[in-house]
Design an enzyme around this catalytic site. Structure first.
Site, PDB file in Angstrom:
ATOM      1  N   HIS A  53       0.685  -1.476   0.047  1.00  0.00           N
ATOM      2  CA  HIS A  53       0.343   0.128  -0.385  1.00  0.00           C
ATOM      3  C   HIS A  53       0.695   1.509  -0.520  1.00  0.00           C
ATOM      4  O   HIS A  53       0.475   2.196  -0.387  1.00  0.00           O
ATOM      5  CB  HIS A  53      -0.773  -0.141   1.105  1.00  0.00           C
ATOM      6  CG  HIS A  53      -2.252  -0.794   0.817  1.00  0.00           C
ATOM      7  ND1 HIS A  53      -2.030  -2.338   1.588  1.00  0.00           N
ATOM      8  CD2 HIS A  53      -3.260  -0.257   0.683  1.00  0.00           C
ATOM      9  CE1 HIS A  53      -3.262  -2.914   1.165  1.00  0.00           C
ATOM     10  NE2 HIS A  53      -4.008  -1.600   0.626  1.00  0.00           N
ATOM     11  N   ASP A  77      -5.466  -2.664   8.261  1.00  0.00           N
ATOM     12  CA  ASP A  77      -6.428  -2.641   7.261  1.00  0.00           C
ATOM     13  C   ASP A  77      -7.439  -4.094   6.632  1.00  0.00           C
ATOM     14  O   ASP A  77      -7.731  -4.246   5.392  1.00  0.00           O
ATOM     15  CB  ASP A  77      -6.430  -1.928   5.902  1.00  0.00           C
ATOM     16  CG  ASP A  77      -7.404  -1.499   5.446  1.00  0.00           C
ATOM     17  OD1 ASP A  77      -8.783  -1.510   5.497  1.00  0.00           O
ATOM     18  OD2 ASP A  77      -7.435  -0.962   4.613  1.00  0.00           O
TER      19      ASP A  77
END
Ligand code: ZN
Length: 382
Positions: free
Chosen positions: A250, A273
């Site tokens: 990410h 997440d």
């Protein structure tokens, strides 16, 4: 009573080498140098020689794991929570993404009803509602059909007392700042995310009480020389904390090093997440309404869009050390003290007399050996 003998104790003030910690009735009773803390008669002695004792890890953004998604299946809360201690997680904010209003209501109801009899696991402290008041241009893996403009109607029934701890919204949208003020009044923390906010809009939102940024750099404008945007504001303004997904996918490790130089040990919160595939083999899983394809390193929609991570919080801590060269005790602050302090999570995040006995024994390399929730041993090695 439990007596942890000869551990390296991770405290916000540094590591106490050759320490001892006494726990009883689910609380930390005393801690200090091993010679300063007597072992009461009858206490269970846990030999922690060569190990570190950390406060339990807190994940403030987790969509699910072990094959279950909190948005697609709110009733899976307790099942997922039962698996999290194996990664050192002792409390967390289950995260529900953009979905019809009934989904969040159902999720809050599951939390209110409490766990099934005999259940043991990481404690869900309340929800992180990520959406639906997001900027459609930065929706990421959220379903645009369920995105709603900010309004007091959307947040009806949302309060800390009702089990909502944190809300992610896009503060630049019309009406968002009124919603921020109202949520703050109800004790709910607000995070800017899935947002196209400019630097100036972000600073204004911080003035109104937005205290966090959601997955820094992801689903927000790029950091640019003449347009610092939300990311630039989060990095620049010391009033706010920011969540970061340190899976190396990410966010580039070089950017993580940059963030570390600006926010280390103060404002950086590691989040997973993670989605349903966390703790599971590669395959096809759900995130909200969507199918997500997981190949062993990342989780993506059919069009290649990243859709949550498959990282564990234990791995997140080790990655931060690996990417930045920081000490394990420094990295641990980002999953203990900082999330607990910034969100006002009473009794959590710190080794201190009177705090909850949420404890993790780790190797110096950051491998979880034992996890205790409220003084109860939930896992021992893997
Ligand atoms: Zn997101």
């Amino acid at each position: 009573m439990q007596y942890f003998q000869d551990a390296g104790l991770i405290t916000p003030w540094g590591c106490i080498e050759h320490g001892a910690l006494l726990a009883g009735d689910g609380k930390i009773r005393a801690l200090g140098a091993v010679e300063a803390i007597a072992c009461p008669e009858g206490a269970e002695v846990i030999d922690a020689h060569g190990l570190l004792l950390s406060p339990g890890f807190i994940d403030i953004q987790i969509n699910g794991g072990f094959g279950k998604d909190f948005t697609a299946e709110p009733g899976a809360l307790w099942e997922v929570a039962a698996g999290l201690p194996r990664y050192g997680v002792t409390s967390f904010l289950p995260t529900v993404i953009t979905s019809p209003p009934e989904t969040a209501q159902r999720a809050l109801e599951v939390l209110r009803q409490g766990p099934p009899p005999g259940w043991r696991g990481a404690q869900p402290l309340g929800y992180h509602l990520e959406g639906p008041m997001l900027n459609p241009t930065r929706k990421g893996a959220h379903n645009a059909d369920h995105i709603r403009p900010p309004s007091l109607e959307v947040i009806e029934g949302w309060s800390r007392a009702n089990g909502v701890i944190l809300v992610t919204l896009a503060p630049e949208l019309p009406g968002a700042l009124e919603v921020v003020q109202e949520l703050r009044q109800r004790g709910v923390a607000v995070s800017a995310g899935h947002s196209a906010a400019s630097y100036e809009q972000a600073l204004l939102a911080f003035d109104y009480g937005v205290g966090f940024g959601t997955h820094l750099f992801n689903a927000q404008p790029v950091l640019a020389a003449r347009e610092p945007g939300l990311a630039g504001a989060l990095l620049d303004d010391r009033r706010v904390c920011m969540g970061l997904i340190p899976d190396g996918i990410h966010v580039h490790p070089g950017m993580i090093r940059l963030v570390w130089k600006l926010a280390a040990c103060e404002r950086l919160i590691l989040i997973t997440d993670s989605m349903a595939a966390m703790g599971m083999p590669p395959g096809t899983y759900k995130l909200g309404d969507y199918e997500v394809f997981v190949d062993g390193t990342s989780a993506r929609l059919a069009d290649g869009m990243l859709a949550g991570s498959i990282i564990t919080l234990e791995q997140a801590v080790r990655n931060l050390c690996g990417f930045t060269g920081c000490l394990l005790e420094e990295a641990l602050l980002s999953v203990t003290e900082i999330p607990a302090r910034s969100l006002g999570l009473a009794g959590k995040g710190r080794l201190e007399a009177g705090m909850d006995a949420d404890l993790v024994l780790l190797t110096p390399e950051g491998q979880v050996v034992k996890t205790f929730v409220n003084g109860e041993l939930l896992i021992s090695a893997k």
